[in-house]
Design a protein around this motif. Sequence first.
Motif, PDB file in Angstrom:
ATOM      1  N   PHE A 204      -7.413   6.355  12.799  1.00 43.90           N
ATOM      2  CA  PHE A 204      -7.087   7.033  11.563  1.00 43.90           C
ATOM      3  C   PHE A 204      -5.328   7.640  11.285  1.00 43.90           C
ATOM      4  O   PHE A 204      -4.965   8.032  12.740  1.00 43.90           O
ATOM      5  CB  PHE A 204      -8.330   8.176  11.427  1.00 43.90           C
ATOM      6  N   SER A 205      -5.203   7.613  10.149  1.00 40.17           N
ATOM      7  CA  SER A 205      -4.092   7.899  10.197  1.00 40.17           C
ATOM      8  C   SER A 205      -4.271   9.192  10.237  1.00 40.17           C
ATOM      9  O   SER A 205      -5.340  10.346  10.009  1.00 40.17           O
ATOM     10  CB  SER A 205      -3.691   7.941   8.706  1.00 40.17           C
ATOM     11  N   VAL A 244      -3.380  -0.240  17.981  1.00 42.15           N
ATOM     12  CA  VAL A 244      -2.451   0.777  17.217  1.00 42.15           C
ATOM     13  C   VAL A 244      -2.483   2.179  16.840  1.00 42.15           C
ATOM     14  O   VAL A 244      -3.126   2.519  18.262  1.00 42.15           O
ATOM     15  CB  VAL A 244      -2.959   0.256  15.854  1.00 42.15           C
ATOM     16  N   ASP A 245      -1.447   2.436  16.942  1.00 39.58           N
ATOM     17  CA  ASP A 245      -1.393   3.708  15.875  1.00 39.58           C
ATOM     18  C   ASP A 245      -0.904   4.159  15.636  1.00 39.58           C
ATOM     19  O   ASP A 245       0.348   3.750  14.610  1.00 39.58           O
ATOM     20  CB  ASP A 245      -0.446   4.678  17.826  1.00 39.58           C
ATOM     21  N   ARG A 251       4.737   7.031   8.444  1.00 31.96           N
ATOM     22  CA  ARG A 251       5.254   6.827   7.942  1.00 31.96           C
ATOM     23  C   ARG A 251       5.496   5.166   8.564  1.00 31.96           C
ATOM     24  O   ARG A 251       5.831   3.936   7.711  1.00 31.96           O
ATOM     25  CB  ARG A 251       7.038   7.629   7.836  1.00 31.96           C
ATOM     26  N   HIS A 252       5.037   5.366   9.725  1.00 37.28           N
ATOM     27  CA  HIS A 252       4.910   4.090  10.454  1.00 37.28           C
ATOM     28  C   HIS A 252       3.675   3.610  10.921  1.00 37.28           C
ATOM     29  O   HIS A 252       2.930   4.560  11.463  1.00 37.28           O
ATOM     30  CB  HIS A 252       6.618   4.022  11.580  1.00 37.28           C
ATOM     31  N   TRP A 265       5.970  -0.659  12.247  1.00 32.29           N
ATOM     32  CA  TRP A 265       5.702  -1.184  11.212  1.00 32.29           C
ATOM     33  C   TRP A 265       6.073  -0.724   9.821  1.00 32.29           C
ATOM     34  O   TRP A 265       5.380   1.290   9.975  1.00 32.29           O
ATOM     35  CB  TRP A 265       4.489  -1.540  10.533  1.00 32.29           C
ATOM     36  N   ASP A 266       7.118  -0.421   8.662  1.00 32.41           N
ATOM     37  CA  ASP A 266       6.959   0.897   8.173  1.00 32.41           C
ATOM     38  C   ASP A 266       6.055   0.665   7.025  1.00 32.41           C
ATOM     39  O   ASP A 266       5.857  -1.071   6.167  1.00 32.41           O
ATOM     40  CB  ASP A 266       8.416   0.688   7.299  1.00 32.41           C
ATOM     41  N   LEU A 267       5.274   1.281   6.502  1.00 28.55           N
ATOM     42  CA  LEU A 267       4.636   1.441   5.651  1.00 28.55           C
ATOM     43  C   LEU A 267       4.425   1.470   4.613  1.00 28.55           C
ATOM     44  O   LEU A 267       3.930   0.627   3.188  1.00 28.55           O
ATOM     45  CB  LEU A 267       3.246   2.223   5.872  1.00 28.55           C
ATOM     46  N   ALA A 268       6.011   2.160   3.936  1.00 28.95           N
ATOM     47  CA  ALA A 268       6.229   2.228   3.029  1.00 28.95           C
ATOM     48  C   ALA A 268       6.962   0.632   2.112  1.00 28.95           C
ATOM     49  O   ALA A 268       7.431   0.252   1.122  1.00 28.95           O
ATOM     50  CB  ALA A 268       6.995   2.777   2.220  1.00 28.95           C
ATOM     51  N   ALA A 269       7.836   0.275   2.830  1.00 25.19           N
ATOM     52  CA  ALA A 269       8.715  -1.276   2.630  1.00 25.19           C
ATOM     53  C   ALA A 269       7.633  -2.331   3.636  1.00 25.19           C
ATOM     54  O   ALA A 269       8.009  -3.326   2.972  1.00 25.19           O
ATOM     55  CB  ALA A 269       9.147  -0.899   3.767  1.00 25.19           C
TER      56      ALA A 269
END
Length: 312
Positions: A204-205, A244-245, A251-252, A265-269
């Motif tokens: 989870f985020s 994953v984390d 943001r990442h 990984w960049d979530l926005a891009a």
Amino acid sequence: AAVDSAAAQPALLRRHDTCHEDGVWSVAWTSAGKLVSGSVDETVKVWDGDLKAEGAPMGGHRLGVISAVPNSTGQWCACSSIDNTIRLWDLESRQLTRTIDAGPLEAWSLALSSNDAMVATGTHYGAVNVWGVETGDKMQALKSPQTKDQFVMSVDVSPDAAKYRVAAGTSAGTVTVYDLETGAVTSSFNEATGHAMPVRCAKFSHNGELLVTASDDMSVHVYDLKAQCLAASFTGHTSWVLSVDCSSDQRHIASGSSDQSVRIWDLAAKDCSHTFTSHNDQVWSVAYNNDGTCLAAGCDDGSVEVYDVSSL
């Protein structure tokens, strides 16, 4: 060996070649900035920020350690093992405080609730078991027809204590989210939105709105749990994605793979912003520290690396 690097961009900060005598399947940071590692060598160890060992290793498991998760204060950790036991360790005294004999097929990967009261474990037959930390008793078994007879390879508990949810990723590539209180399925992703191969990790985020999963299909999925949809799918790894984390600022995402790399990984891009290739074997576990400035990675060759990711 330890490597120092003053980095203006993401870079290897520390490396310890022999943290364990076998693969490191789990790394996790405590709230005090110490690193807890669990290994196939049947031990759990604690390291300071420079990857210097703190105290004696914690043994006792009869087979490899799958998960080692510190509690919210960093005073103790919960561990699961291939030997079907859950062990709780005091991280200061290195004393074993509780052993839960889960039984055959009843416990694989492990997650801890943010109030430190419950431990969730995946089973080999599709259920998620929830255990009470104080009593050691099984409180609940979360089940769905979708996951019947599937191996639950990954679990996580959402951070929102007011309404805990439990995520489960299976050997069939399905992803299911349960309401912990009612046992009801709140989200279900399969076929078009699930993975094509086993789900090795689910996280989870920090705000509980996203669920990130890693799979043998070489992809990382990001699910929007409010919109009930697949929000993003990241590809680029050339072999299984094992871990994953999520960064604390959401943001990442970091991922570790059997292709021996760690990717950010960049979530926005919706793109890969950095790749670390310094490991020499598959990367079983990745973990951000609390403020998201450092990332740890545990490797199958027994090594652990820590990266400076503060510039991202």
